[in-house]
Scaffold this motif. Structure first.
Motif, short mmCIF file in Angstrom:
data_model
loop_
_atom_site.label_atom_id
_atom_site.label_comp_id
_atom_site.label_asym_id
_atom_site.label_seq_id
_atom_site.Cartn_x
_atom_site.Cartn_y
_atom_site.Cartn_z
N UNK A 211 0.84 -1.20 0.00
CA UNK A 211 0.00 0.00 0.00
C UNK A 211 0.87 1.24 0.00
N UNK A 212 0.64 2.13 -0.97
CA UNK A 212 1.45 3.34 -1.08
C UNK A 212 0.54 4.57 -0.97
N UNK A 264 5.50 -4.81 5.70
CA UNK A 264 4.64 -3.89 6.46
C UNK A 264 3.40 -3.59 5.63
N UNK A 265 2.23 -3.86 6.18
CA UNK A 265 0.99 -3.54 5.46
C UNK A 265 0.44 -2.20 5.92
N UNK A 266 -0.11 -1.44 4.98
CA UNK A 266 -0.68 -0.11 5.30
C UNK A 266 -1.74 0.24 4.27
N UNK A 267 -2.77 -0.60 4.18
CA UNK A 267 -3.76 -0.42 3.11
C UNK A 267 -5.16 -0.09 3.61
N UNK A 268 -5.47 -0.45 4.86
CA UNK A 268 -6.85 -0.35 5.33
C UNK A 268 -7.71 -1.44 4.69
N UNK A 269 -7.07 -2.45 4.11
CA UNK A 269 -7.82 -3.49 3.38
C UNK A 269 -7.55 -4.88 3.99
N UNK A 270 -8.41 -5.82 3.60
CA UNK A 270 -8.38 -7.15 4.23
C UNK A 270 -7.50 -8.14 3.46
N UNK A 271 -6.78 -8.97 4.24
CA UNK A 271 -6.01 -10.09 3.68
C UNK A 271 -5.13 -9.66 2.50
N UNK A 272 -4.33 -8.65 2.73
CA UNK A 272 -3.39 -8.23 1.69
C UNK A 272 -2.18 -9.15 1.70
N UNK A 273 -1.95 -9.80 2.84
CA UNK A 273 -0.96 -10.89 2.92
C UNK A 273 -1.70 -12.14 3.38
N UNK A 274 -1.74 -13.14 2.52
CA UNK A 274 -2.50 -14.37 2.82
C UNK A 274 -1.53 -15.50 3.19
N UNK A 275 -2.11 -16.62 3.58
CA UNK A 275 -1.27 -17.78 3.93
C UNK A 275 -0.49 -18.28 2.70
N UNK A 276 -1.08 -18.11 1.52
CA UNK A 276 -0.37 -18.52 0.29
C UNK A 276 0.91 -17.71 0.15
N UNK A 290 0.58 -1.63 9.86
CA UNK A 290 0.34 -0.30 10.44
C UNK A 290 -1.02 0.25 10.03
N UNK A 291 -1.82 -0.54 9.34
CA UNK A 291 -3.18 -0.13 9.00
C UNK A 291 -4.06 -0.22 10.25
N UNK A 292 -5.26 0.38 10.18
CA UNK A 292 -6.04 0.53 11.42
C UNK A 292 -6.46 -0.78 12.08
N UNK A 326 10.54 -20.43 9.69
CA UNK A 326 9.92 -19.61 10.74
C UNK A 326 9.59 -18.24 10.18
N UNK A 327 8.38 -17.75 10.51
CA UNK A 327 8.08 -16.35 10.20
C UNK A 327 7.64 -15.68 11.50
N UNK A 328 7.84 -14.37 11.57
CA UNK A 328 7.69 -13.64 12.83
C UNK A 328 6.64 -12.54 12.69
N UNK A 329 5.61 -12.61 13.51
CA UNK A 329 4.51 -11.64 13.45
C UNK A 329 4.64 -10.67 14.63
N UNK A 330 4.62 -9.37 14.35
CA UNK A 330 4.79 -8.37 15.41
C UNK A 330 3.42 -7.86 15.89
N UNK A 331 3.31 -7.67 17.19
CA UNK A 331 2.12 -7.08 17.83
C UNK A 331 0.82 -7.76 17.38
N UNK A 332 0.90 -9.04 17.12
CA UNK A 332 -0.30 -9.82 16.78
C UNK A 332 -0.98 -9.36 15.50
N UNK A 333 -0.26 -8.58 14.66
CA UNK A 333 -0.87 -8.08 13.42
C UNK A 333 -1.68 -6.81 13.66
N UNK A 334 -1.69 -6.33 14.91
CA UNK A 334 -2.34 -5.03 15.18
C UNK A 334 -1.35 -3.92 14.90
N UNK A 335 -1.83 -2.67 14.84
CA UNK A 335 -0.92 -1.58 14.42
C UNK A 335 0.36 -1.59 15.26
N UNK A 336 1.46 -1.85 14.55
CA UNK A 336 2.74 -2.11 15.21
C UNK A 336 3.28 -0.84 15.88
#
Ligand code: NAD
Ligand code: ADE
Length: 415
Positions: A211-212, A264-276, A290-292, A326-336
């Protein structure tokens, strides 16, 4: 006064933080002085659902000095600074918020502030307004302000459906808000969150910004400044072009997934990074948002897909996938920036919260002449905030001359 905070004994520490924030919010402090004399919010009750930070504390004190009774709840389960909540509660404010509250308490706390029959709502993300159009649809409300892009988008959908019950002022849409808060505020505080959670070196890493928009631009700019190689993913052709000409590589998330080391996601949109996408990621990839809302990364999917997980550091969860990576998720995916750091610095919230305070006054003074629409912040307020901020920074600008004014209003004069 009623309150519900984690530990009232944290009040003294919170008072010192508030003192620090006040020192760094000179424009709001100037407006506060004026409102304290005039008391335009006298007799009004404000229900505010905002991130309970030291900066929000200064805003709440401003509204109180302007004559309002303020009832405050957190706008995210992870963003409350407990010392600030305690300090505000100790000085008599009705605060219902603590860090780590679950979804159920999040809504209970919001219920506590809406059930006092507020005159004005102050929202960040539109959950409070959603309540005022659902369970509390019979409350008489003068109007509301909305702090963020996602909240404004939700309220515009409500407006389009013809069901918006009162005027809303989109604080997010002030130039003195989105150009600074969304861009420079989130740019800096997102890096701050990533560093506090991981303490990694950013220089030399490949970072993917999803997201830009205003937020994404700020994050990409600051990651670049730290020496990351930045890839941008977008769905909007204009913004993709802009990112390209700002010097970033633009590609699909599908392709970027295999290249990135920080996402880093910043789109305000859903599932911009999926399990795939996650399955394609390198071992050690770091994911944050960092989206809401925490919908941008498919965290539920990750939880289901991972064969093991452990909290390796505070705010950093390690997930082991079937492919052994291994992948590392920060702040549970909430705004970091608010979950792992303190949100935007006071200097930038200074302008955002001048807009909040003045827009609340605008609702109090003009609500009878406003329609049930989503308004941008009135131009005179936006301009006043810009001038006030510049003045607090000791910056004097040029003034347009009479000759220039005349020239700008002519069409006859060419070469
Ligand atoms: P914006 O509308 O300016 O930008 C969002 C961008 O995301 C747009 O360019 C859009 O095309 C793009 N996008 C949408 N779906 C996409 C997808 N699937 N893949 C790639 N790009 C996609 O909004 P903004 O002001 O930048 O805000 C973004 C989010 O950040 C919102 O949720 C907003 O509420 C939030 N926000 C957070 C903070 C914070 O403190 N963390 C501060 C301000 C705003
Ligand atoms: N949103 C982002 N940063 C913030 C802060 N410091 N206070 C309140 N809301 C915020």
């Amino acid at each position: 006064m009623d309150y519900k905070v984690k530990d009232i004994k944290l009040a003294e520490q919170g008072e010192r933080q508030l003192e620090w924030a006040e020192m760094h919010m000179p424009a709001l402090m100037e407006i506060r002085k004026e409102l304290a004399k005039r008391k335009p919010l006298k007799g009004l009750k404000i229900a505010a659902v905002l991130h309970v930070t030291k900066e929000t504390g200064v805003l709440a004190r401003t509204l109180k000095d302007a004559g309002a009774e303020v009832y405050l709840a957190g706008s995210n389960p992870l963003s409350t600074q407990d010392d600030i909540a305690a300090a505000l509660a100790k000085e008599g404010m009705s605060v219902f918020a603590w860090r780590g509250q679950g979804n159920e308490d999040y809504y209970k706390n919001m219920e506590s502030v809406i059930s006092i029959k507020p005159d004005i709502l102050m929202d960040d993300g539109a959950d409070l307004n959603a309540l005022a159009h659902g369970k509390h649809k019979n409350l008489k409300i003068m109007g509301s302000t909305e702090e963020t892009t996602t909240g404004v988008n939700r309220l515009k959908v409500l407006e389009k459906s013809g069901k918006l019950r009162y005027p809303v002022i989109a604080v997010n849409n002030a130039k003195t808000k989105y150009l600074f808060d969304n861009r420079y505020g989130t740019g800096q505080s997102t890096i701050d969150g990533i560093l506090r959670a991981t303490n990694i070196l950013i220089a030399g890493k490949c970072a993917v910004v999803v997201g830009y928009g205003w937020v994404g631009r700020g994050i990409a700019m600051r990651l670049n400044g730290f020496g990351a190689r930045v890839i941008v993913t977008e769905v909007d052709p204009f913004r993709a072009l802009e990112a390209t000409m700002d010097g970033f590589e633009v590609m699909t998330i599908d392709k970027a997934a295999a290249l990135g080391e920080i996402f880093v996601t910043a789109t305000g949109n859903k599932w911009t990074i999926t399990t795939a996408h996650m399955k394609k990621m390198k071992n050690g990839a770091i994911l944050c948002n960092s989206g809401h809302f925490d919908v941008e990364i498919d965290v539920d999917g990750l939880e289901k897909m991972a064969k093991a997980k452990k909290e390796i550091r505070h705010n950093t969860m390690e997930y082991t996938l079937d492919n052994g990576r291994n992948i590392y998720l920060l702040a549970g995916g909430r705004l970091v920036n608010l979950g792992a750091a303190e949100g935007h610095p006071s200097e930038v919230m200074d302008m955002s919260f001048c807009n909040q305070a003045l827009s609340a006054v605008c609702i109090a003074e003009r609500y009878k002449s406003l329609d049930n629409k989503v308004y941008d912040v009135f131009a005179e307020i936006d301009e006043r905030v810009a001038v006030q901020k510049l003045s607090s920074m000791g910056i004097i600008t040029d003034k347009i001359t009479d000759v220039q004014k005349k020239y700008m209003n002519e069409w006859e004069v060419g070469t």
